[in-house]
Write a protein that holds these residues in place. Structure first.
Motif: not given
Ligand SMILES: [Zn+2]
Length: 481
Positions: A24-28, A44-46
């Protein structure tokens, strides 16, 4: 009196989807500790307040490819929910997952198990396979714990089987098939060392003949095939003993202690978690339009079961067909060798024994083979046309593997070409007959195997350059006179 029990086993497998970015985010996606902890995270992912999830189309596509490989009914509309639990590795205190409406519905796969010469097949139902995000990774040390959020939000597919498995061997075969399928369609690399495939196992026993399921236990978070097999066998033995002693199996969640080889309770169902599922308000339903699904279907490779059937139709054993379809690359390599004109059985033999033997010793996969498919085909054709013997070809092959040189060039360089000049062959044969009266006498007495000694003598004389098959014919002809 002891009762006979039948084990009922179901598996929940989490595979990490091989998309470029997180769910749900653009982190690798797929960054491990080697990249440094918490190096691939964002608000977002944190789980920072005020952030909103955005669905990753690539991960959805991989999840659907996986569903198609599992023979699942693909749902046009599916949706996400929040699953709440309070744990340090879950920054939002809930996980976004699919619960009531998963993207992949009922499916079925076929597993193969049993000894090499007595393979059995069985269909295993897939209850569903849903998309979700992964939690972060905690590591515990002494009186403190550390959390790495690189894994938080990575896309997972949870594959839930029907309770169709009846032994640890079947569960092992099921896992093997799931891994093969996921890798085959590029949904996941399933690298267990990196935690890309994790397994929860449900085990219960019921008296043989009884339909109603017994009380089950769940063993969480197994990360190797061996651990799955060992934990199931242990749990079957433990529950059998409890029941035979008149006790009752307690429904609980267990952990597998692989060092000491037993299961230990993690939590009992008395403190079963109430996940308080509710629809994820920040994500619209996932709608998979028909044309979209058709496009994904069109991009699917031919699945391993279909390839296996094709290979068996070419005359290969079920076992060899299984080995050649362990990975898509292996199957494609085999097909390339065939397309260059080599015979199927010879090609299968060379690949499954000679080539795989060398590759395994070097810890390489077939994609890294120093011998190209076309070059192996050339070597096989040299044997098939009688230019060199199978034994000579083995030496040539080892050189090809070592140096990358082509078969014909090596045969030339090593002076291996077989002599096919009939005059020379007959001359050698006659010499061998003159020099071995005992073998000749044995042959005339009806011992047809005695011709082998004469062939051997000719091979020695010719320094391996006579074609043994042709030599056999010539000797039989001369001796028959
Ligand atoms: Zn992320």
């Amino acid at each position: 009196m002891t009762t006979s029990f039948e084990p009922v086993i179901g598996l929940e497998i989490h595979v990490q989807l091989h998309s470029k970015t997180k769910m749900f985010c653009t982190c690798l996606n797929g960054m491990d500790e080697s990249c440094g902890p918490n190096s691939e995270i964002c608000p977002r992912c944190s789980g920072q307040p005020g952030t909103l999830p955005v669905m990753n189309e690539g991960a959805v596509r991989l999840g659907v490819r996986a569903g198609l490989a599992l023979g699942c009914q693909i749902n046009e509309v599916s949706s996400f929910e929040r699953k709440h639990y309070f744990y340090p590795d879950l920054p939002k205190s809930y996980q976004i997952t699919q619960n009531a409406h998963p993207v992949n519905g009922r499916g079925e796969i076929e597993i193969t198990f049993g000894p090499k010469d007595k393979l059995q097949k069985k269909k295993i139902g897939i209850h569903h396979a849903h998309l979700e995000e992964d939690a972060a990774k905690s590591s515990h040390s002494g009186d403190y714990s550390l959390v790495d959020f690189n894994r938080a939000g990575c896309p997972l597919l949870e594959i839930v089987s029907m309770p169709d498995l009846r032994s640890a061997d079947e569960a092992y075969a099921y896992l093997t098939e799931i891994k093969r399928l996921m890798q085959w369609v590029d949904a996941s690399e399933c690298d267990m060392e990196k935690g890309e495939l994790r397994v929860d196992v449900n085990v219960s026993l019921r008296p043989v003949g009884q339909e109603k399921f017994g009380t089950r236990t769940e063993i969480k978070n197994l990360n190797s095939f061996k651990a799955v097999k060992d934990a199931i066998n242990y749990e079957i033995a433990r529950q059998t003993q409890v029941l035979n002693e008149g006790g009752q199996v307690v429904q609980q969640t267990l952990l597998w202690d692989k060092e000491h080889g037993f299961t230990k309770p993690m939590r009992s169902k008395e403190d079963a978690l109430d996940y308080r599922y509710f629809p994820e308000p920040d994500l619209p339903p996932l709608i998979l339009r028909k044309d979209r699904l058709e496009k994904i279907k069109a991009q699917m490779p031919e699945l391993p079961a279909a390839k296996e059937a094709k290979f068996v139709a070419l005359g290969l054993s079920a076992y060899d067909a299984g080995v050649l379809t362990l990975t898509r690359k292996t199957a494609e390599y085999f097909e390339q060798v065939l397309s260059c004109g080599a015979g199927a059985k010879a090609a299968a033999n060379w690949i499954t024994t000679d080539l795989m033997g060398l590759l395994n010793a070097d810890k390489k996969d077939i994609g890294q083979s120093p011998v190209a498919a076309a070059d192996l085909a050339e070597l096989i054709k040299l044997v098939e046309s009688g230019k060199i013997s199978r034994n000579q070809a083995k030496t040539v092959f080892e050189q090809m593997y070592k140096t990358g040189a082509k078969a014909a060039a090596l045969v030339e360089k090593m002076g291996l070409s077989q002599v096919s000049d009939e005059g020379q062959l007959f001359a050698w044969a006659q010499e061998a007959i003159n020099e071995s009266p005992k073998a000749v006498a044995d042959f005339k007495k009806g011992n047809r195997a005695a011709v082998g000694a004469l062939v051997g003598a000719v091979m020695k004389k010719s320094r391996g350059k006579a074609n043994p098959r042709r030599m056999n014919e010539i000797l039989v002809e001369l001796l028959g006179k």
